[in-house]
Design an enzyme around this catalytic site. Structure first.
Site, PDB file in Angstrom:
ATOM      1  N   GLY A 106       0.831  -1.205   0.000  1.00  0.00           N
ATOM      2  CA  GLY A 106       0.000   0.000   0.000  1.00  0.00           C
ATOM      3  C   GLY A 106       0.860   1.247   0.000  1.00  0.00           C
ATOM      4  O   GLY A 106       2.033   1.217  -0.393  1.00  0.00           O
ATOM      5  N   PRO A 147       3.095   4.528   1.176  1.00  0.00           N
ATOM      6  CA  PRO A 147       4.152   4.741   2.183  1.00  0.00           C
ATOM      7  C   PRO A 147       3.610   5.309   3.500  1.00  0.00           C
ATOM      8  O   PRO A 147       4.049   4.903   4.576  1.00  0.00           O
ATOM      9  CB  PRO A 147       5.087   5.737   1.495  1.00  0.00           C
ATOM     10  CG  PRO A 147       4.875   5.493   0.028  1.00  0.00           C
ATOM     11  CD  PRO A 147       3.435   5.124  -0.122  1.00  0.00           C
ATOM     12  N   GLY A 169       2.174   2.520   5.315  1.00  0.00           N
ATOM     13  CA  GLY A 169       3.285   1.625   5.689  1.00  0.00           C
ATOM     14  C   GLY A 169       3.882   2.019   7.031  1.00  0.00           C
ATOM     15  O   GLY A 169       4.262   1.169   7.841  1.00  0.00           O
ATOM     16  N   GLU A 204       5.574  -3.328   0.891  1.00  0.00           N
ATOM     17  CA  GLU A 204       5.615  -3.090  -0.557  1.00  0.00           C
ATOM     18  C   GLU A 204       4.893  -1.776  -0.793  1.00  0.00           C
ATOM     19  O   GLU A 204       3.661  -1.723  -0.822  1.00  0.00           O
ATOM     20  CB  GLU A 204       4.915  -4.241  -1.300  1.00  0.00           C
ATOM     21  CG  GLU A 204       5.623  -5.579  -1.179  1.00  0.00           C
ATOM     22  CD  GLU A 204       6.845  -5.688  -2.083  1.00  0.00           C
ATOM     23  OE1 GLU A 204       6.916  -4.968  -3.102  1.00  0.00           O
ATOM     24  OE2 GLU A 204       7.748  -6.475  -1.759  1.00  0.00           O
ATOM     25  N   CYS A 264       1.601   0.801  -9.051  1.00  0.00           N
ATOM     26  CA  CYS A 264       2.683   1.323  -8.202  1.00  0.00           C
ATOM     27  C   CYS A 264       3.962   1.542  -8.988  1.00  0.00           C
ATOM     28  O   CYS A 264       4.765   2.395  -8.643  1.00  0.00           O
ATOM     29  CB  CYS A 264       2.932   0.368  -7.044  1.00  0.00           C
ATOM     30  SG  CYS A 264       3.324  -1.300  -7.584  1.00  0.00           S
TER      31      CYS A 264
END
Ligand code: NAD
Length: 479
Positions: free
Chosen positions: A203, A205, A208, A225, A259
């Site tokens: 997902g 940053p 994250g 990721e 992404c």
């Protein structure tokens, strides 16, 4: 399959008590699953493979209902990567799980050592909406291969994809082995309170960081990721027609909601006009002149993301950017035409945020070092793409930048090679996915030493004396 108005998905959350119940049954079952043989794990992978193909049509329908994703694109970017990951794991699992013997230093003569990749235990996979099948079942393959019990929390934004995955998972696995938990942020937050042995998150940053903080409470290991802005450089030696064709594909596949899509592009000034011409030509070849009617072109996933991307375009235009292609939109269809923008200021949202949509800002350059400087002034990207026939330029760019992955004369294609580690670096990710690296993410590499006969270490136990010190000195000097 028709172009109707897209509706927002209903909100579903899973109760904390239900989450805890499933977590506990998986915890109880973790050694049974962890001690399965390679052959047993392969049987499971085969069953998953068969069931994904059994529901291939329903998966395509689900993705069309979620954001008008074309069925062929579902095959290429959702089903194929999962099948390919399964095949790769089936072919390599025996070697991955075998005892990996390592050398023994002379000082430790009389012992032997090996690495055993053991399952981490109960793991959590949290996935995004942009490739909901691929980015949920792909990591699942690695987690199964490594012998874990697994909770999966897909994105709430693509509910049709979640529904079909729930069907697939419950048909292949018992809930004490793999369970799919439905829900959004509330459910995710409840899950993150539990002491998982590993969290594999895909997902943004910003999210994250939330995941990593929650994981820190239990010292849970993480694979993150993430995303960010992936640059592309086209130098003066590149095949411009080919570059334009590949970038037109890589940028607008899945409506740019990728992404590793080329986020922004630097083109050598001498090739700028030719590139724009070729790029527009390929947009027409791919999506016709009447792109809003072309079903090969998906839609933006929801109103929020539509507004976000439109806002980026408006912001850039208000600061002097120019539209070279596209720019038009249909709000009730979450449609934005494939858009190419020049002269976007570096402080416009288009250049400060991850675009994650069908808009490509391009800049021309004459000095490659200035391009490298601009890229290095930003967070490390998930991907960096180079179009060039000049080996020296290519090597120079690679040596002087940092990125999770790179394609030379292509974009996004590295995702499809399961022999390559896939992931970012720092802000674009921590840890890797796919193939062996994915398997390792879900495994603990346990170092095992077996002592066969007495060795020098046995002579060096306390109390220390001059004789023992001499042996220590010799060991440090020679072994
Ligand atoms: P997201 O981070 O908003 O959501 C991903 C998952 O996290 C979803 O399941 C969501 O429910 C959950 N989540 C969201 N907010 C949360 C919170 N506050 N606490 C706990 N859980 C939360 O990402 P997205 O919008 O689904 O996907 C887009 C992002 O993902 C982009 O940044 C993209 O670059 C990145 N991405 C990365 C990869 C990769 O492989 N590196 C692949 C696809 C997408």
């Amino acid at each position: 399959m028709s172009t109707t108005t897209l509706t927002e998905p209903p909100k579903v959350e899973t109760q904390a008590t239900e989450i805890l119940r499933i977590f506990n049954v998986q915890k109880q079952n973790q050694f049974t699953i962890g001690n399965t043989t390679v052959a047993q794990r392969i049987v499971k992978l085969k069953k998953l493979h068969k069931t994904v193909l059994k529901y291939r049509v329903q998966i395509k329908e689900a993705l069309f209902n979620d954001y008008k994703k074309h069925p062929s694109e579902v095959d290429l970017t959702e089903i194929y990567p999962v099948i390919s990951e399964i095949k790769h794991a089936k072919n390599n699992l025996r070697s991955w799980t075998s005892k990996h013997s390592v050398k023994t230093p002379i000082a430790m003569l009389g012992s032997s050592s090996h690495i055993k990749y053991e399952p981490k235990g109960v793991v959590l996979i949290i996935s995004p909406w942009n490739f909901p099948i691929n980015l949920t079942l792909g990591p699942l393959v690695s987690a199964i291969s490594a012998g874990n019990t697994i909770l999966i929390k897909p994105s709430e934004i693509t509910p049709h994809a979640t529904a079909i995955m729930k069907k697939i998972i419950s048909e292949v696995f018992n809930e004490n082995e793999v369970a799919l938990i439905e829900g959004g942020v509330k459910t995710s937050t409840e899950l993150l309170k539990l002491p998982f042995n590993h969290i594999f998150f895909t997902g943004a940053p910003s999210i994250g960081k939330i995941i990593m903080k929650a994981a820190a409470e239990h010292l849970t290991s993480v694979t993150l990721e993430l995303g960010g802005k992936s640059p592309t450089i086209i130098d003066q030696t590149a095949d411009i027609t080919l570059a334009a064709k590949r970038i037109a594909w890589g940028k607008y596949v899945n409506n740019g909601q990728v992404c590793i899509a080329p986020d922004y592009l630097f083109i050598h000034d001498s090739k700028r006009e030719m590139f724009i011409k070729e790029f527009k030509k390929h947009l027409e070849i791919f999506y016709t002149k009447n792109v809003s009617e072309e079903i090969s072109y998906n839609r933006i996933v929801n109103k929020n993301h539509f507004k976000r991307i439109k806002n980026y375009i408006d912001d850039a235009l208000s600061k002097g950017a120019k539209i070279e292609a596209g720019g038009n939109f249909i709000e009730n269809q979450n449609f934005i035409a494939p858009t190419l923008i020049t002269d976007a200021p570096m402080d416009s949202k288009l250049m400060t945020e991850e675009i994650f949509g069908p808009v490509l800002p391009i800049f021309s350059f004459t000095d490659l070092d200035k391009v490298i400087h601009e890229i290095n002034s930003r967070e490390k990207p998930l991907a960096l793409y180079i179009y060039s026939k000049n080996k020296k330029n290519t090597n120079y760019i690679i040596a002087n930048t940092r990125a999770g992955g790179t394609c030379i004369n292509h974009n996004a294609a590295h995702f499809f090679n399961t022999n390559l580690p896939f992931g970012g670096s720092n802000n674009s990710g921590i840890g890797k996915a796919h193939g062996l690296e994915g398997f390792k993410s879900f495994s603990n590499s346990r170092g095992v030493l077996k002592q066969h006969i007495p060795n020098a270490m046995d002579l060096l136990t306390p109390p220390y004396n001059n004789f023992k010190q001499k042996i220590i000195d010799l060991t440090i000097k020679y072994f």
